[in-house]
Design an enzyme around this catalytic site. Structure first.
Site, PDB file in Angstrom:
ATOM      1  N   ASN A  10       0.858  -1.184   0.000  1.00 61.15           N
ATOM      2  CA  ASN A  10       0.000   0.000   0.000  1.00 61.15           C
ATOM      3  C   ASN A  10       0.892   1.231   0.000  1.00 61.15           C
ATOM      4  O   ASN A  10       1.479   1.586   1.014  1.00 61.15           O
ATOM      5  CB  ASN A  10      -0.891  -0.028   1.250  1.00 61.15           C
ATOM      6  CG  ASN A  10      -1.677   1.261   1.426  1.00 61.15           C
ATOM      7  OD1 ASN A  10      -1.827   2.040   0.489  1.00 61.15           O
ATOM      8  ND2 ASN A  10      -2.186   1.491   2.632  1.00 61.15           N
ATOM      9  N   LYS A  12       0.091   4.294  -0.276  1.00 57.46           N
ATOM     10  CA  LYS A  12      -0.548   5.494   0.290  1.00 57.46           C
ATOM     11  C   LYS A  12      -0.335   6.687  -0.657  1.00 57.46           C
ATOM     12  O   LYS A  12      -0.434   6.513  -1.864  1.00 57.46           O
ATOM     13  CB  LYS A  12      -0.031   5.766   1.701  1.00 57.46           C
ATOM     14  CG  LYS A  12      -0.055   4.512   2.591  1.00 57.46           C
ATOM     15  CD  LYS A  12       0.198   4.809   4.027  1.00 57.46           C
ATOM     16  CE  LYS A  12       0.342   3.495   4.794  1.00 57.46           C
ATOM     17  NZ  LYS A  12       0.197   3.626   6.212  1.00 57.46           N
ATOM     18  N   HIS A  97      -9.548   1.095   4.838  1.00 56.80           N
ATOM     19  CA  HIS A  97      -8.263   1.258   5.528  1.00 56.80           C
ATOM     20  C   HIS A  97      -8.459   2.177   6.739  1.00 56.80           C
ATOM     21  O   HIS A  97      -9.253   3.120   6.680  1.00 56.80           O
ATOM     22  CB  HIS A  97      -7.233   1.849   4.563  1.00 56.80           C
ATOM     23  CG  HIS A  97      -5.843   1.807   5.110  1.00 56.80           C
ATOM     24  ND1 HIS A  97      -5.381   2.744   5.993  1.00 56.80           N
ATOM     25  CD2 HIS A  97      -4.816   0.923   4.923  1.00 56.80           C
ATOM     26  CE1 HIS A  97      -4.126   2.450   6.322  1.00 56.80           C
ATOM     27  NE2 HIS A  97      -3.766   1.345   5.679  1.00 56.80           N
ATOM     28  N   GLU A  99      -6.768   4.546   7.872  1.00 55.53           N
ATOM     29  CA  GLU A  99      -6.539   5.973   7.601  1.00 55.53           C
ATOM     30  C   GLU A  99      -7.777   6.595   6.971  1.00 55.53           C
ATOM     31  O   GLU A  99      -8.106   7.760   7.227  1.00 55.53           O
ATOM     32  CB  GLU A  99      -5.295   6.148   6.717  1.00 55.53           C
ATOM     33  CG  GLU A  99      -4.020   5.956   7.530  1.00 55.53           C
ATOM     34  CD  GLU A  99      -2.813   5.488   6.741  1.00 55.53           C
ATOM     35  OE1 GLU A  99      -2.828   5.550   5.497  1.00 55.53           O
ATOM     36  OE2 GLU A  99      -1.841   5.046   7.391  1.00 55.53           O
ATOM     37  N   GLU A 169      -5.483  -5.134  10.599  1.00 62.79           N
ATOM     38  CA  GLU A 169      -4.487  -4.074  10.793  1.00 62.79           C
ATOM     39  C   GLU A 169      -4.780  -3.327  12.085  1.00 62.79           C
ATOM     40  O   GLU A 169      -5.569  -2.371  12.084  1.00 62.79           O
ATOM     41  CB  GLU A 169      -4.535  -3.089   9.624  1.00 62.79           C
ATOM     42  CG  GLU A 169      -4.235  -3.707   8.281  1.00 62.79           C
ATOM     43  CD  GLU A 169      -3.639  -2.702   7.327  1.00 62.79           C
ATOM     44  OE1 GLU A 169      -2.535  -2.938   6.861  1.00 62.79           O
ATOM     45  OE2 GLU A 169      -4.266  -1.650   7.081  1.00 62.79           O
ATOM     46  N   GLY A 175       2.176   2.277  10.702  1.00 66.62           N
ATOM     47  CA  GLY A 175       3.088   3.416  10.548  1.00 66.62           C
ATOM     48  C   GLY A 175       3.762   3.835  11.835  1.00 66.62           C
ATOM     49  O   GLY A 175       4.375   4.899  11.914  1.00 66.62           O
ATOM     50  N   SER A 215       3.285  -2.205  10.380  1.00 70.09           N
ATOM     51  CA  SER A 215       4.746  -2.205  10.561  1.00 70.09           C
ATOM     52  C   SER A 215       5.389  -3.548  10.238  1.00 70.09           C
ATOM     53  O   SER A 215       6.285  -4.004  10.946  1.00 70.09           O
ATOM     54  CB  SER A 215       5.100  -1.747  11.983  1.00 70.09           C
ATOM     55  OG  SER A 215       4.637  -0.422  12.197  1.00 70.09           O
TER      56      SER A 215
END
Ligand code: PEP
Length: 256
Positions: A10, A12, A97, A99, A169, A175, A215
């Site tokens: 991904n 991003k 996701h 985010e 996730e 991140g 991560s």
């Protein structure tokens, strides 16, 4: 059954320009050429999809997008539809996701609308679920993931469920450099698979792939991917360098 490991990158909102994407794609194509047992996908920003499709044609790397809108056409400024992604060469699309949930107001309800749209266009949804740190620390992790999975998958036909990919996730691991331990990840993956067994069938639960994301790096990938219910990885930061992404794919090859 033996599920084929999927390693998905991904990207991003990266890299900054097409030149960076071109360079990364070329390097990936070279480095990943020897690996044949693991399935690999890259998910660049929308504007780089056509370029990526051209570079990746005749390679084993699949293409994915990071989001979609559930309507096919219409007055929805700024949105991209599932048929458009399919036409651009995508096989996969990330849905929900964290985010997007945290920064752009996506909810379990919007996720539930996007999944059938992706399936109808012939895309494989990579549906993201996961708890926040606060939810984990207050003992709600399984309840939160249970509800996210329930809402995402309810009403989907069995045939669709078999092809779908879920990405667990944990939000606190994305991140942050802080990954879930392989034991924590395996425990949640088993929980999700059992949930799917209960709500559909053991055959579907056995076939459906559950990726871990948060991560993932070359030094933890092998241990994570070696667990029985971890069928691959959704990789953010480490997918932006060919060297680190290839090392993660190599871990997938070793445990396959
Ligand atoms: C992600 O973006 O889905 C992700 C897991 O990111 P990172 O690997 O950087 O934690």
């Amino acid at each position: 059954m033996a599920r084929t490991i999927l390693i998905a990158g991904n990207w991003k909102l990266n890299p900054a320009d097409d030149a960076g994407a071109l360079e990364l794609l070329r390097q990936l194509k070279n480095r990943l050429a020897p690996f044949t047992r693991t399935e690999v996908a890259v998910m660049p920003p929308f504007t780089m999809l056509h370029l990526a499709a051209q570079i990746l044609k005749d390679s084993r790397l699949a293409l994915g997008a990071q989001n979609l809108y559930w309507e096919a056409t219409g007055a929805f400024t700024g949105e991209i539809s599932a048929p458009m992604l399919k036409a651009a060469g995508c096989k996969y699309v990330i849905i929900g996701h964290s985010e997007r949930r945290q920064l752009f107001g996506e909810t379990d309800a919007t996720v539930a609308r996007k999944i059938p749209a992706a399936l109808q266009a012939g895309l494989v949804p990579v549906v993201c679920v996961g708890e926040t740190l606060e939810q984990r620390e207050s003992g709600q992790a399984q309840a939160v993931v249970h509800e996210q999975v329930r809402q995402a998958l309810s009403g989907l036909p069995e045939a669709a469920l078999r092809t779908l990919v879920i990405a667990y996730e944990p939000v606190w691991a994305i991140g942050t450099g802080r990954n879930a331990t392989p034991e924590q990840a395996q425990e949640m993956h088993r929980f999700i698979r059992d949930l799917i067994t209960d709500t559909t069938s053991a055959a579907v639960a056995d076939e459906l792939r559950i990726l871990y994301g948060g991560s993932v790096k070359p030094d933890n990938a092998r241990d994570l991917l070696g667990r029985p219910d971890i069928d691959g990885a959704l990789v953010g930061g480490a997918s932006l360098k060919a060297e680190t992404f290839a090392a993660i794919v190599e871990s997938g090859e070793i445990v396959s």
